[in-house]
Write a protein that holds these residues in place. Structure first.
Motif, PDB file in Angstrom:
ATOM      1  N   ALA A  69     -28.103   4.700 169.682  1.00 58.13           N
ATOM      2  CA  ALA A  69     -28.121   4.651 170.947  1.00 58.13           C
ATOM      3  C   ALA A  69     -26.337   5.201 172.382  1.00 58.13           C
ATOM      4  O   ALA A  69     -26.949   5.862 172.597  1.00 58.13           O
ATOM      5  N   GLY A  70     -25.870   4.337 171.239  1.00 53.43           N
ATOM      6  CA  GLY A  70     -24.608   4.625 171.787  1.00 53.43           C
ATOM      7  C   GLY A  70     -24.510   5.461 171.631  1.00 53.43           C
ATOM      8  O   GLY A  70     -23.829   7.194 172.487  1.00 53.43           O
ATOM      9  N   ASP A  71     -23.717   6.060 170.002  1.00 56.18           N
ATOM     10  CA  ASP A  71     -23.346   7.377 169.467  1.00 56.18           C
ATOM     11  C   ASP A  71     -24.605   8.567 168.881  1.00 56.18           C
ATOM     12  O   ASP A  71     -24.580   7.693 167.471  1.00 56.18           O
ATOM     13  N   MET A  72     -25.145   9.585 170.078  1.00 59.33           N
ATOM     14  CA  MET A  72     -25.021   9.391 171.562  1.00 59.33           C
ATOM     15  C   MET A  72     -25.709   9.589 172.220  1.00 59.33           C
ATOM     16  O   MET A  72     -25.868  10.672 172.874  1.00 59.33           O
ATOM     17  N   LYS A  73     -26.769   9.452 171.733  1.00 63.02           N
ATOM     18  CA  LYS A  73     -28.119  10.058 172.374  1.00 63.02           C
ATOM     19  C   LYS A  73     -28.384   9.271 173.875  1.00 63.02           C
ATOM     20  O   LYS A  73     -29.138   9.974 174.544  1.00 63.02           O
ATOM     21  N   GLY A  74     -27.757   7.971 173.744  1.00 62.33           N
ATOM     22  CA  GLY A  74     -27.123   7.317 175.167  1.00 62.33           C
ATOM     23  C   GLY A  74     -26.787   8.759 176.118  1.00 62.33           C
ATOM     24  O   GLY A  74     -27.203   8.795 177.364  1.00 62.33           O
ATOM     25  N   GLY A  75     -26.317   9.259 175.676  1.00 62.44           N
ATOM     26  CA  GLY A  75     -24.778  10.350 176.779  1.00 62.44           C
ATOM     27  C   GLY A  75     -25.972  12.075 176.279  1.00 62.44           C
ATOM     28  O   GLY A  75     -25.748  12.856 177.802  1.00 62.44           O
ATOM     29  N   THR A  76     -26.668  12.010 175.468  1.00 65.28           N
ATOM     30  CA  THR A  76     -27.521  12.988 175.998  1.00 65.28           C
ATOM     31  C   THR A  76     -28.316  13.044 177.258  1.00 65.28           C
ATOM     32  O   THR A  76     -28.417  13.630 177.777  1.00 65.28           O
ATOM     33  N   ILE A  77     -29.202  11.786 176.502  1.00 65.61           N
ATOM     34  CA  ILE A  77     -30.265  11.552 178.450  1.00 65.61           C
ATOM     35  C   ILE A  77     -29.425  10.964 179.217  1.00 65.61           C
ATOM     36  O   ILE A  77     -30.301  11.567 180.611  1.00 65.61           O
ATOM     37  N   SER A  78     -28.307  10.601 179.697  1.00 66.97           N
ATOM     38  CA  SER A  78     -27.321  10.710 180.789  1.00 66.97           C
ATOM     39  C   SER A  78     -27.365  11.925 181.345  1.00 66.97           C
ATOM     40  O   SER A  78     -27.188  12.122 182.617  1.00 66.97           O
ATOM     41  N   TYR A  79     -26.611  12.961 180.985  1.00 68.20           N
ATOM     42  CA  TYR A  79     -26.365  14.265 181.619  1.00 68.20           C
ATOM     43  C   TYR A  79     -27.915  14.716 181.976  1.00 68.20           C
ATOM     44  O   TYR A  79     -27.806  15.406 182.692  1.00 68.20           O
ATOM     45  N   LEU A  80     -28.922  14.772 180.673  1.00 69.68           N
ATOM     46  CA  LEU A  80     -30.644  15.762 181.152  1.00 69.68           C
ATOM     47  C   LEU A  80     -30.659  14.622 182.751  1.00 69.68           C
ATOM     48  O   LEU A  80     -31.828  15.486 183.536  1.00 69.68           O
ATOM     49  N   TRP A  81     -30.801  13.442 182.331  1.00 69.61           N
ATOM     50  CA  TRP A  81     -30.854  12.480 183.710  1.00 69.61           C
ATOM     51  C   TRP A  81     -30.281  13.120 184.727  1.00 69.61           C
ATOM     52  O   TRP A  81     -30.706  13.206 186.028  1.00 69.61           O
ATOM     53  N   ALA A  82     -28.865  13.155 185.201  1.00 71.42           N
ATOM     54  CA  ALA A  82     -28.346  13.894 186.415  1.00 71.42           C
ATOM     55  C   ALA A  82     -29.121  15.492 186.428  1.00 71.42           C
ATOM     56  O   ALA A  82     -29.840  15.798 187.861  1.00 71.42           O
ATOM     57  N   LEU A  83     -29.456  15.855 185.346  1.00 68.21           N
ATOM     58  CA  LEU A  83     -30.552  17.533 185.887  1.00 68.21           C
ATOM     59  C   LEU A  83     -30.737  16.942 186.173  1.00 68.21           C
ATOM     60  O   LEU A  83     -31.935  17.892 187.562  1.00 68.21           O
ATOM     61  N   HIS A  84     -31.947  15.963 185.810  1.00 64.89           N
ATOM     62  CA  HIS A  84     -33.783  16.113 186.763  1.00 64.89           C
ATOM     63  C   HIS A  84     -33.523  15.417 187.585  1.00 64.89           C
ATOM     64  O   HIS A  84     -34.206  16.243 188.952  1.00 64.89           O
TER      65      HIS A  84
END
Ligand SMILES: [Zn+2]
Length: 428
Positions: free
Chosen positions: A137-152
């Motif tokens: 969740a932390g290392d590091m799928k949460g980070g990946t979702i964060s930038y995808l969240w931004a693109l959305h």
């Protein structure tokens, strides 16, 4: 074309449920070494939701095995998949978002409060934040979702990056970095790269190097009734562990720490990560293999460090009766990661710091990391400035790992501004 912070903030909030659901699905995939495919399928789906061109890129050993930074493996590497999502963009500066899909083993699972791939969401009344628990969740799928969240968010507001954006979900970050290396060798390059590793909204200015190796000690098996005639390989391994601990102590002495790492507590860590020895409780152990991880400072030659390790192991063996005549073998497999630095005064460094400052009111903390990440390949061998900037997480690689959804949302907001400033925006 500019979007206001208020618009970004509202759109990010509106996308929060999507982010939690997507992260849950991602975390539910147990993507430990050798089992990354299930997670890569989710990554491909996430990229295609953004209408990106999705490419599945196979790792080909011949393309990378002689390249700097390659980590030799004795597990199956050839044929593993990286996933890439491409947004073509226009004339703006290009950007790579890179995240690794692999996670470390959650064992021993019995220590976890809840199963490690359950993706449980909990609101913590004490710190007021919402957390998702789970291995990765932390290392590091949460980070990946964060930038995808931004693109959305940008897309929901009717915008698209004006520069090319390449999203990468790579394998092998936790053991070699060969996934990231493979994509760079296949020609995926950009003007900058961001890896949202879970470093608490800081910007990485330096990271140590990492080496993996195993020491194999052979003893002499015998029935315990005549134990004195046998040689126990497990016990003979102990002086080697001790000698490497002494080396660790030495390199962390204040006078041996380079200026770059002054003030960082114990930057070089030795880890005795695995030990496999013996195979019967009533037989003197005939073989013992100990797996180690050791660090190196940026700028330090790995060959030099490897030589030092070899020498220390040899010296330890020479002063131990049996080992003197039966020298232990060192096997170098896994990480061969050099340390590196990122120039926070570079264009991308300034742009990122400025985006952070707009939202948080102060400069981001600069991290001199005591672990390695894939940014080294971009910075050292391909002339692409790269840094880490990702959410707050707790107990990564440990029991009850968790990531803060609120911190992810903060990263998302900053990333929207960063993309706007770095790539520019076009109306969709
Ligand atoms: Zn990581």
């Amino acid at each position: 074309m500019t979007v206001s912070r208020e618009e970004i903030s509202q759109a990010a909030q509106a996308r929060r449920d999507w982010a939690i659901e997507s992260l849950s699905e991602f975390v539910r995939q147990p993507t430990v070494l050798g089992n990354e495919e299930c997670g890569q399928r989710v990554a491909a789906k996430l990229f295609s939701e953004l209408d990106m061109e999705v490419k599945i890129e196979k790792i080909v050993l011949d393309e990378i095995k002689d390249k700097p930074g390659f980590g030799p493996t004795d597990w199956q590497l050839e044929g593993k998949h990286n996933v890439v999502g491409i947004h073509e963009g226009g004339n703006g500066r290009s950007l790579i978002f890179n995240g690794h899909v692999d996670v470390v083993s959650p064992e021993p699972i019995k220590l976890w409060t809840n199963p490690p791939y359950e993706a449980r969401v909990v609101e913590d009344e004490q710190d007021g934040e919402t957390w998702m628990y789970g291995r990765g969740a932390g290392d590091m799928k949460g980070g990946t979702i964060s930038y995808l969240w931004a693109l959305h968010v940008l897309r929901d507001l009717g915008y698209a990056p004006a520069g090319k954006v390449i999203c990468q979900s790579v394998v092998e970050e936790e053991c070699t970095g060969n996934g990231a290396l493979s994509l760079l060798e296949k020609g995926y390059r950009a003007d900058a790269a961001i890896i949202p590793e879970p470093f608490n909204e800081s910007i990485t200015s330096a990271q140590v190097g990492v080496l993996w190796f195993r020491v194999r000690v052979l003893g002499m098996t015998t029935h315990v009734l005549g134990a004195s005639r046998g040689v126990n390989a497990i016990e003979k391994s102990w002086p080697i562990i001790q000698a490497l601990r002494d080396l660790e102590e030495e390199v962390n002495r204040p006078e041996n720490i380079p200026k770059l790492y002054h003030g960082v507590d114990h930057p070089i860590n030795l880890n005795v990560g695995t030990i496999n020895g013996g195979d019967w409780q009533s037989t003197v152990a005939g073989e013992c293999v100990t797996g180690f991880r050791f660090g190196a400072f940026p700028g330090e030659s790995l060959n030099q460090v490897m030589q030092t390790i070899e020498t220390r192991v040899k010296q330890a063996a020479q002063s131990a009766p049996w080992l003197k005549d039966n020298p232990p073998e060192i096997e170098w497999a896994g990480f061969r990661a050099e340390g590196c630095t990122f120039d926070v005064e570079s264009e991308v460094g300034k742009t990122l710091r400025n985006a952070h400052k707009q939202w948080r009111g102060a400069e981001p903390e600069q991290l001199r990391c005591t672990a390695t990440t894939d940014i080294r390949f971009f910075n050292l061998y391909y002339d692409i400035p790269a840094t880490c900037y990702g959410p707050k997480a707790r107990r990564i690689h440990g029991v009850d790992e968790k990531v803060s959804i609120d911190s992810m949302q903060r990263i998302t907001e900053v990333m929207c501004s960063f993309i706007q400033d770095w790539c520019g925006l076009n109306k969709r």
